[in-house]
Write a protein that holds these residues in place. Sequence first.
Motif, PDB file in Angstrom:
ATOM      1  N   TRP A   1      -1.765  -5.432  38.249  1.00  0.00           N
ATOM      2  CA  TRP A   1      -2.480  -4.166  38.187  1.00  0.00           C
ATOM      3  C   TRP A   1      -2.193  -3.274  39.393  1.00  0.00           C
ATOM      4  CZ3 TRP A   1      -5.241  -1.131  35.064  1.00  0.00           C
ATOM      5  CH2 TRP A   1      -5.806  -1.668  33.905  1.00  0.00           C
ATOM      6  N   GLY A   2      -2.676  -3.666  40.542  1.00  0.00           N
ATOM      7  CA  GLY A   2      -2.657  -2.834  41.728  1.00  0.00           C
ATOM      8  C   GLY A   2      -4.050  -2.321  42.040  1.00  0.00           C
TER       9      GLY A   2
ATOM     10  N   LYS B   1      -6.547  -0.127  45.346  1.00  0.00           N
ATOM     11  CA  LYS B   1      -6.417   0.929  46.341  1.00  0.00           C
ATOM     12  C   LYS B   1      -5.700   0.445  47.596  1.00  0.00           C
ATOM     13  CE  LYS B   1     -10.499   3.621  44.961  1.00  0.00           C
ATOM     14  NZ  LYS B   1     -11.832   4.131  45.378  1.00  0.00           N
TER      15      LYS B   1
ATOM     16  N   PRO C   1      -1.079  -2.552  46.452  1.00  0.00           N
ATOM     17  CA  PRO C   1      -0.328  -2.093  45.273  1.00  0.00           C
ATOM     18  C   PRO C   1       0.058  -3.243  44.355  1.00  0.00           C
ATOM     19  CG  PRO C   1       0.587  -1.181  47.302  1.00  0.00           C
ATOM     20  CD  PRO C   1      -0.388  -2.235  47.707  1.00  0.00           C
TER      21      PRO C   1
ATOM     22  N   TYR D   1       2.161  -2.259  38.233  1.00  0.00           N
ATOM     23  CA  TYR D   1       1.773  -1.092  37.429  1.00  0.00           C
ATOM     24  C   TYR D   1       1.492   0.114  38.314  1.00  0.00           C
ATOM     25  CZ  TYR D   1      -1.471   2.060  35.078  1.00  0.00           C
ATOM     26  OH  TYR D   1      -2.099   3.187  34.604  1.00  0.00           O
ATOM     27  N   SER D   2       0.690  -0.056  39.365  1.00  0.00           N
ATOM     28  CA  SER D   2       0.344   1.083  40.217  1.00  0.00           C
ATOM     29  C   SER D   2       1.573   1.612  40.963  1.00  0.00           C
ATOM     30  CB  SER D   2      -0.756   0.710  41.204  1.00  0.00           C
ATOM     31  OG  SER D   2      -0.307  -0.241  42.145  1.00  0.00           O
ATOM     32  N   THR D   3       2.488   0.718  41.339  1.00  0.00           N
ATOM     33  CA  THR D   3       3.718   1.150  42.012  1.00  0.00           C
ATOM     34  C   THR D   3       4.567   2.027  41.095  1.00  0.00           C
ATOM     35  OG1 THR D   3       3.790  -0.810  43.432  1.00  0.00           O
ATOM     36  CG2 THR D   3       5.868   0.336  43.060  1.00  0.00           C
TER      37      THR D   3
ATOM     38  N   CYS E   1       3.453   3.738  38.534  1.00  0.00           N
ATOM     39  CA  CYS E   1       2.741   5.016  38.358  1.00  0.00           C
ATOM     40  C   CYS E   1       3.067   5.964  39.503  1.00  0.00           C
ATOM     41  CB  CYS E   1       1.228   4.773  38.294  1.00  0.00           C
ATOM     42  SG  CYS E   1       0.641   4.084  36.740  1.00  0.00           S
ATOM     43  N   TRP E   2       3.055   5.436  40.727  1.00  0.00           N
ATOM     44  CA  TRP E   2       3.360   6.255  41.899  1.00  0.00           C
ATOM     45  C   TRP E   2       4.794   6.779  41.829  1.00  0.00           C
ATOM     46  CZ3 TRP E   2       6.711   6.244  46.039  1.00  0.00           C
ATOM     47  CH2 TRP E   2       6.380   7.060  47.118  1.00  0.00           C
TER      48      TRP E   2
ATOM     49  N   GLN F   1      -0.952   9.551  37.410  1.00  0.00           N
ATOM     50  CA  GLN F   1      -2.206   8.990  37.907  1.00  0.00           C
ATOM     51  C   GLN F   1      -2.443   7.627  37.270  1.00  0.00           C
ATOM     52  OE1 GLN F   1      -4.355  10.306  40.222  1.00  0.00           O
ATOM     53  NE2 GLN F   1      -5.579   8.424  40.057  1.00  0.00           N
ATOM     54  N   ARG F   2      -2.666   6.613  38.089  1.00  0.00           N
ATOM     55  CA  ARG F   2      -2.877   5.272  37.530  1.00  0.00           C
ATOM     56  C   ARG F   2      -4.272   5.158  36.927  1.00  0.00           C
ATOM     57  NH1 ARG F   2      -5.830   1.561  40.591  1.00  0.00           N
ATOM     58  NH2 ARG F   2      -6.459   2.273  42.672  1.00  0.00           N
TER      59      ARG F   2
ATOM     60  N   ALA G   1      -7.551   2.593  35.835  1.00  0.00           N
ATOM     61  CA  ALA G   1      -8.233   1.341  36.156  1.00  0.00           C
ATOM     62  C   ALA G   1      -8.787   0.755  34.861  1.00  0.00           C
ATOM     63  CB  ALA G   1      -9.352   1.587  37.158  1.00  0.00           C
TER      64      ALA G   1
END
Length: 834
Positions: free
Chosen positions: A321-322, A324, A327, A330-332, A334-335, A340-341, A343
């Motif tokens: 997931w990732g 705050k 990371p 998935y969040s990486t 998205c970045w 925008q990731r 939750a």
Amino acid sequence: MALGVNSSKFITTESLGKAGEAGERIVWEAVQAAFATRDCLGYWRYPIFSQQGEYRKEPDILIADRALGLLIIEVKSIAIAQIITISGHQWQYRDFYTTTGNPYQQAEHQLFSLLGYCNQEPELKDCVGGRAMVALPQITEAEWQERGFNRLPTQPPILFKDCLSPESIRARAEQTPSLTPGHPLTEEEWQLLLSVLAGTPLYRQPTQRVLAPSQSRGKILQQMRDRATQLDLQQERIAKQIPPGPQRIRGIAGSGKTVLLCQKAAHIHLKHPNWTIALVFFSRSLYPPILEQLDRWLRYFSNNEIGYDPKNRNLRVLHAWGAKQQPGLYSTLCWEACVQRLAAKDTQSKQPQEALAEACTHLLKTAAIPQCFDAILIDEGQDLVVDRGKFEDKQPFYWLAYQSLRPIDPAYPEQRRLIWAYDEAQSLESTCIPTASELFGESLGHLVTGTYPDGIFKTETLYRSYRTPHRILTAARAIGMGLLRPGGMLAGMLREEDWNAIGYEVKGRFHPGCTVTLHHPRDRSSHPIDELWRGSYIQFKTFQNRREELTHLAQSLLSNLRNDGLRPSRDILVLILGSFYEAQQLETQVAQFLMQQGLDIFIPSTSDCNILKPDKRNYHPNQFWCEGAITVSRIHRAKGHEAALVYIVGLDRVAQDEGSLSLRNQLFVALTRSRAWVNLSGIGNFPFYNELRHVLHAKDTFTFSYHRPTQRETIVTEIGEILQLYAAGRRNFQGADLSGAHLAGIHLQNANFIGANLSGANLSHANLDGVKFVAADLTEVDLRGASLRKVKFLGACLKNAQLNHADLSFAQLHDADLTGACLQNATLKNTDLE
């Protein structure tokens, strides 16, 4: 490490297919031929890295020979004209990738690094001889002498172009003086040397002082820790090899999947420091053990020069997931994609696994996925598949990971280095099995079928458990699948070959109503508990109510701490069964009761001992253990962790809904967290308890009336997967890569294999009537006794194919290359050979 007769003794860690590697291949193949009959283990590019200027260099060839010790051969594939001069150990080159080199000194340095590891073992100190040589596959001995290099006082032992016969290589190796004292090794010393090369001394846990009787659990555990762990040759091959494309690793609980992936990630990073690599998993509680393992392997392979650096963006450890502050994959992405990731709370399902799939689908639909990784390794891969919410018939997380990888070769964009390890028996939410077709869709279902060049398998199956004792493992599998369930098994394999692949012997036929006996021999387990422990290591008790159950639990734990010499943290683990809310309530009840009895407990994710629930300000999702306290946990957080003694509480939660495969899988996971002993308990009286008693009584042999599994059919072998696709109506296998596949006796009539690669495949006695093999690569394929009526071989390559006794009636072999093919006793009625 036992080197079996049918096991390859030579491990090619990375395929020799690049331009300019022809000379290296010649030497490597010649060395294999020279040492083929000796008691030895050989590596092409063994991962012990030494600093060479800006780069880190591993030895070209390492041979561990029981009589000779260690032999390192540095290969320089250059012509005599490319050597300008030799001064001392320094060689000067022209028209080469570098201007200078010191090949013999480099081999010496690597040799002494390895001997240093050997000397750390008291039993091997000054026992292992060491030799270093240089191989020049483009230079003859006469050419060397013409330049006068043979008169140099620093001339190293050399294998020349005309000295590469097996006899010459063996003679030169034996004549090369050892640089260290050594002697032919005893069997015990030899096994320990193989263990050192495998890096298994890293697995030893620190020895703890135990103040308890000699036959106490603590003393037995101490003896187990003192033993050198040995990896088998298959594990050694998987850990050391870098596949030139996707690879799937299916392994039973305790087979070492996490360790192998950490070792593989470390090796890839040291070999290719400029690659961007991610090691990915679902549960955040796996961060500590994975980071520890990865750091150990990096230091081991680099002679303690490199450790894990969280600031190094080329080697990332990421949960799926990732968050705050941490990371994930998935969040990486998205970045990287400027999206925008999401939750879990932003999705419809809200449940972690399905929510992740939903978030990945959203990202796949919203943006073009940037290709920012060269290799992704996924651990506990069964936790990242879902039954619902797929993306275009693909698993969203896996497809996202696949899309984020750079193709290995632009000419073959489907080849990307995604390596995933899984055990479907440990899936707590999904019944899907992460096959290539399930993950990437039918068009890419062939990605992990067959073999890459140099013996690197696209799919590996690990059936030997090194963590869980034999009896516990067989019981866990039997109860998890429901083999002795009165209503019939819930999950399992349908073919004898699949059971054989995970270590079982089979009697009987898998047809409804037939009696089947499955036996898992003791020698398939490497666990020492049977040799050391005199009593039973599985106990099962039932109680009339929960208070009785918890009173017995508390008394047992106090005895373990006072009399058995066990430590509360990491030696003991209490696991809670049940659905999410039921298990959450029981977890709190158990922890509270144990605290009242004076025991210190730890609930994963809390900030300290004896805290029942984490709060948002003091939430530590990576923490599973707390020094001085017994961890009490639900199953989901316990995956990937282990303890010597495991207490499983709330068995009645499974018994009340014994037809739930998810709950049975919870029990399977709980049982296989054990390194030595298991205590099971529940309340009430349920038929399921009788099933469990029958399983425990059966030990490692289970006889039952076969009925087709009602919830999940498990497939382990390549032939099983192809038959499943074929049975589902799929006929188009065009372009499939089945090189080296074992498909003897398969029925695939009228299938389309146009342009497919079946080189080296075993299709003996297969029924392939009407199959289209147009322009297919069938080099050295085994088609003995196969039915090939009306098969189209137009333009196919059948070089050195075995077609003895095959029926080629009405087959079309026009423009097929039959060079070296054997057609002895083949039926050629109306066959088109022109």
